[in-house]
Design a protein around this motif. Structure first.
Motif, PDB file in Angstrom:
ATOM      1  N   UNK A  25     -56.236 -38.261 -71.538  1.00 29.19           N
ATOM      2  CA  UNK A  25     -55.836 -37.427 -72.676  1.00 29.19           C
ATOM      3  C   UNK A  25     -56.978 -37.253 -73.681  1.00 29.19           C
ATOM      4  N   UNK A  26     -57.777 -38.308 -73.868  1.00 28.04           N
ATOM      5  CA  UNK A  26     -58.909 -38.197 -74.789  1.00 28.04           C
ATOM      6  C   UNK A  26     -59.941 -37.214 -74.260  1.00 28.04           C
ATOM      7  N   UNK A  27     -60.125 -37.209 -72.940  1.00 28.93           N
ATOM      8  CA  UNK A  27     -61.061 -36.257 -72.325  1.00 28.93           C
ATOM      9  C   UNK A  27     -60.584 -34.825 -72.551  1.00 28.93           C
ATOM     10  N   UNK A  28     -59.265 -34.615 -72.395  1.00 26.14           N
ATOM     11  CA  UNK A  28     -58.709 -33.291 -72.676  1.00 26.14           C
ATOM     12  C   UNK A  28     -58.950 -32.894 -74.136  1.00 26.14           C
ATOM     13  N   UNK A  29     -58.749 -33.836 -75.033  1.00 24.81           N
ATOM     14  CA  UNK A  29     -58.940 -33.555 -76.459  1.00 24.81           C
ATOM     15  C   UNK A  29     -60.411 -33.264 -76.761  1.00 24.81           C
ATOM     16  N   UNK A  30     -61.314 -34.031 -76.131  1.00 33.39           N
ATOM     17  CA  UNK A  30     -62.750 -33.808 -76.343  1.00 33.39           C
ATOM     18  C   UNK A  30     -63.153 -32.418 -75.863  1.00 33.39           C
ATOM     19  N   UNK A  31     -62.609 -32.025 -74.714  1.00 39.54           N
ATOM     20  CA  UNK A  31     -62.974 -30.710 -74.207  1.00 39.54           C
ATOM     21  C   UNK A  31     -62.372 -29.605 -75.070  1.00 39.54           C
ATOM     22  N   UNK A  32     -61.178 -29.821 -75.577  1.00 40.22           N
ATOM     23  CA  UNK A  32     -60.578 -28.840 -76.478  1.00 40.22           C
ATOM     24  C   UNK A  32     -61.458 -28.656 -77.723  1.00 40.22           C
ATOM     25  N   UNK A  33     -62.051 -29.757 -78.201  1.00 45.75           N
ATOM     26  CA  UNK A  33     -62.959 -29.669 -79.354  1.00 45.75           C
ATOM     27  C   UNK A  33     -64.224 -28.895 -78.990  1.00 45.75           C
ATOM     28  N   UNK A  34     -64.707 -29.107 -77.770  1.00 45.39           N
ATOM     29  CA  UNK A  34     -65.873 -28.345 -77.306  1.00 45.39           C
ATOM     30  C   UNK A  34     -65.545 -26.860 -77.273  1.00 45.39           C
ATOM     31  N   UNK A  73     -61.718 -26.410 -65.811  1.00 43.08           N
ATOM     32  CA  UNK A  73     -62.015 -27.819 -66.018  1.00 43.08           C
ATOM     33  C   UNK A  73     -60.741 -28.653 -66.122  1.00 43.08           C
ATOM     34  N   UNK A  74     -59.647 -28.041 -66.581  1.00 46.46           N
ATOM     35  CA  UNK A  74     -58.406 -28.793 -66.714  1.00 46.46           C
ATOM     36  C   UNK A  74     -57.857 -29.193 -65.342  1.00 46.46           C
TER      37      UNK A  74
END
Length: 267
Positions: A25-34, A73-74
């Protein structure tokens, strides 16, 4: 035959499952920020006349990052998370080549599942339920490979001279393996079964096929983790390095398929 499942037990601990889901979930959040930053960048550079984004790599531009939740990427992250989890169980290193083909569809369907706490536990439970059957199949397949060239001829002492149809002898003759052929798959299955039997971890490096590949250009003899071997034009002759391992292997087969072995092996 008892099977110890320490890896599965460790993966199925609530804290470990929560850690896996948390990282995902943190990886998803990091990519959303990107993506958010890429959107902001795209608007900024568009205001001064730059269109098409800025190149980030050979084919990727900043525009490729600002595609919202439809970004590939998701799906890639979800699939790789499941692949990593299944790999960590050790199952893929212990299934026979025949079983791997059968498992492909099951694995593909798993890769599309949402990565949730409940789904992780379900997948681990399913692997646990199939663990014993998978290992029994691996042992029996390895036995079939090792006895496949049985000549049913008697040596000077009244024993089978090479391959024995009813028990694995001290010396075995198999078809010489080549890159990506069935003979290589069979030897990998044998190594996997023996690693399982002796509590070792299977890897291609140091496997019998790998050792044969390393020495074949300079020598006709060599050794791997479980065998010494001599290479011929069409065959490879394997000799067990451990008599105890050979006997343990035969005894396990006798329990799984009692009709296979003569009485003297069962003791």
């Amino acid at each position: 035959m008892s099977i110890n499942l320490p890896t599965l037990q460790a993966l199925a601990r609530p804290d470990e499952v929560r850690r896996i889901i948390g990282i995902y979930n943190q990886t998803l959040a990091d990519y959303a920020e990107i993506q958010r930053r890429a959107d902001s960048m795209a608007k900024g550079i568009a205001s001064i006349g730059i269109v098409g984004g800025i190149r980030l790599g050979y084919r990727t531009t900043t525009n490729d990052l600002k595609t919202g939740s439809t970004s590939p990427i998701y799906e890639e992250l979800k699939a790789k998370t499941w692949q990593a989890l299944i790999q960590r169980t050790g199952l893929l290193d212990r299934v026979s080549s025949k079983r791997q083909e059968k498992m492909e569809k099951e694995i593909i369907s798993t890769l599309s599942l949402p990565v949730t706490y409940e789904n992780v536990l379900v997948v681990l439970e399913q692997i646990g339920k199939s663990w014993v059957a998978v290992h029994q199949e691996l042992i029996l397949d390895a036995f079939g490979h090792l006895t496949s060239n049985a000549r049913n001829r008697v040596g000077r002492r009244g024993k089978y001279a090479t391959n024995d149809a009813y028990a694995v002898g001290k010396k075995v003759i198999l078809t010489r393996p080549a890159t990506l052929n069935y003979a290589a798959d069979r030897l990998h299955d044998i190594d996997k079964a023996l690693c399982f039997l002796t509590g070792k971890t299977y890897s291609y490096a140091g496997s019998t096929v790998n050792c044969i590949d390393r020495v074949v250009r300079s020598s006709c003899e060599g050794e791997s983790q479980f065998f010494t071997f001599r290479i011929y034009s069409e065959t490879v002759h394997l000799t067990w390095k451990s008599e105890d391992t050979r006997q343990r292997f035969n005894r396990i087969v006798s329990k799984l398929r009692p009709q296979t072995l003569p009485g003297e092996i069962k003791r």
